[in-house]
Enzyme design. Structure first.
Site: not given
Ligand code: NDP
Length: 477
Positions: A171, A246, A280, A379
């Site tokens: 997903k 992560e 990140c 962040e």
């Molecule tokens: P989110 O946590 O909003 O989304 C990440 C994924 O989780 C998306 O595919 C999202 O779907 C999905 N998701 C959202 N709600 C649910 C749920 N209830 N159950 C299961 N899956 C769910 O993060 P972002 O996409 O906004 O990314 C930005 C964030 O990610 C930042 O905080 C960043 O720091 C972190 N990040 C960390 C990294 C690391 O390696 N440490 C690398 C990259 C980013 P949908 O998009 O459809 O809402």
């Protein structure tokens, strides 16, 4: 416009589509992408479960061939896929092509890993007994990815999952279905059997949630925000399933009095502002000792004046747009919070107008910040960076480590003593000396500590800790 469908049990399915919008030009619709339902997710999980027994016992040459073919096609199409990536996520074209090449290299690496699978044979402490230790595939792996690395993060989760014999329900983030669809299409055409890789584009709260709730998902690998990561953890413990998280970062970059000023400024500008600060591993806290502080701030400000913020596809752009309206609001809200907390906005922070309508933000640099301010603790995930003045190395190290996060930590210094001490004492999964906090190799472990990560490292051979489970077999001779 044709709809890019979901791949479930080897069939492309779905009728209604969601528009994928270019953040550099909101009039540009990249394509329509199907939106899966919770029932679609359940069907995909069932398909992955049904495909697991055969795929987990498949020959290593079959897996090698599919991963290698995928790597070759990604490399051959790097300009086209990089353009799609820059168009849907907003990082600059050179950054996007670089990320695409990295995805190809990851598939190539894990193609090689299929030929290096190994176990151990160990003598038993009891006579006439042999002990074998082997690694086996885990089962159905749920892959949930964020928007900021639309091709590299899916690659570094899908490639090892397949290499070690797992089946997948994938997903991607709703904002970036284009690269996800392209990579699944390549793998499907490379010859993956039905059900081994299923794509369910759709809302996290619907499709992601259905994955979290399924007892048939044996492992979930997640990259995204801390809030969603905690939901993944809670649901996975409920189902006694393996999980890997992560999450965010608030990565420090220390600049000592003895630093090479040019190296420090280049690394800080790259860490804080490239990829629009949406990494990140980006550094949003510059911790600078007082002897170099004013020179460093002046040189970094001069550097920021030269950075061009514009359309991601335009030649000469250094910083593309913010990914969407809600992230832009988060960035500008934090700029107001920083001002309210008493930090000095030394440069930037304005919304910018360009030829096309997009989410353009001038890089923002705060000075006179403290490590206690919200802009130093939370962040932001945008091109917003704070400079924190400290007395000496000891205070710099303590400030760097004073954060709930622990992904990447950097230092600019010409002192071997301080570099060595920092590498040993930085509370982070990755440490950089005279290099940006962001920008890592594809063949070595990636991950953090404290609130940034949970579970085994990703990438390189360490990936097998998550994507396999260990079996110990005893045989009477
Ligand atoms: P989110 O946590 O909003 O989304 C990440 C994924 O989780 C998306 O595919 C999202 O779907 C999905 N998701 C959202 N709600 C649910 C749920 N209830 N159950 C299961 N899956 C769910 O993060 P972002 O996409 O906004 O990314 C930005 C964030 O990610 C930042 O905080 C960043 O720091 C972190 N990040 C960390 C990294 C690391 O390696 N440490 C690398 C990259 C980013 P949908 O998009 O459809 O809402």
């Amino acid at each position: 416009m044709t709809i890019h469908k979901n791949l479930i049990a080897g069939e492309w399915v779905g009728s209604d589509g969601v528009a994928n919008i270019n953040p550099s030009n909101t009039n540009d619709v990249i394509g329509e992408y199907a939106r899966a339902s919770a029932d679609d997710a359940k069907t995909a999980i069932a398909a992955a479960k049904a495909a697991f027994p055969a795929w987990s016992r498949s020959g290593i040459l079959e897996r090698h061939a599919i991963l290698k073919k995928t790597a070759d096609e990604i490399m051959a199409r790097k300009d086209e896929l990089g353009t799609l990536l820059a168009r849907e996520e907003g990082k600059t074209l050179p950054e996007a092509i670089g990320e695409t090449i990295r995805a190809g290299q990851i598939f190539e690496f894990f193609a090689g890993e299929t030929l290096r699978l190994a176990g151990e044979v160990i003598p038993s402490v009891r006579p006439n007994i042999g002990v074998e230790i082997t690694r086996e595939a885990v089962g159905v792996v749920g892959i949930i990815t964020p928007w900021n690395f639309p091709i590299a993060i899916p690659a570094w989760k899908i490639a090892p999952a397949l290499a070690y014999g797992n089946t997948i329900v994938f997903k991607p983030a709703e904002l970036v279905p284009g690269c996800a669809w392209a990579i699944v299409d390549i793998l499907h055409r490379a010859g993956l059997p039905k059900g081994v890789l299923n794509l369910v584009m759709g809302k996290g709260s619907v499709v992601g949630q259905a994955m979290l709730e399924s007892p048939d998902v044996a492992a979930i690998t997640f990259t995204g925000s801390t809030g969603t990561g905690k939901r993944v953890a809670a649901a996975s413990i409920e189902h006694n399933r393996k999980f890997q998280l992560e999450m965010g970062g608030k990565n420090p970059f220390v600049v000592l009095d003895d630093a090479d000023l040019t190296v420090a400024v280049e690394a800080a500008a790259n860490s804080g502002f490239f990829s629009t600060g949406q990494r990140c591993t980006a550094s949003s806290r510059l911790i600078v000792t007082e002897g170099i502080h004013d020179k460093f701030v002046a040189a970094l400000t001069e550097k920021l004046k030269t950075l061009v913020v514009d359309d991601a596809l335009k030649a000469g752009t250094h910083i593309g747009p913010v990914v969407d309206a809600s992230q832009l609001k988060q960035d500008t809200d934090y700029i107001e919070i920083g001002k309210g907390e008493g930090a000095r906005l030394a440069f930037g922070g304005d919304l910018l107008t360009r030829d096309n309508p997009g989410f353009y933000l001038q890089p923002a640099l705060f000075t006179e910040a403290t490590n206690a301010m919200r802009i130093s603790r939370e962040e932001i995930f945008g091109p917003v960076v704070s400079v924190i003045r400290v007395k000496d190395y000891e205070e710099a190290l303590a400030t760097a480590n004073d954060t709930p996060f622990g992904l990447s930590s950097g230092i600019a210094t010409t002192s071997l003593k301080h570099a060595t001490h920092f590498k040993r004492n930085a509370e982070a999964g990755m440490v950089m000396v005279n290099l940006p906090t962001a920008g890592v190799d594809f063949h070595v472990p990636f991950g953090g500590r404290k609130g940034s990560s949970y579970g085994p490292r990703e990438q390189g051979k360490y990936a097998n800790e998550f994507y396999t489970t260990v079996k110990t077999a005893y045989t009477l001779a």
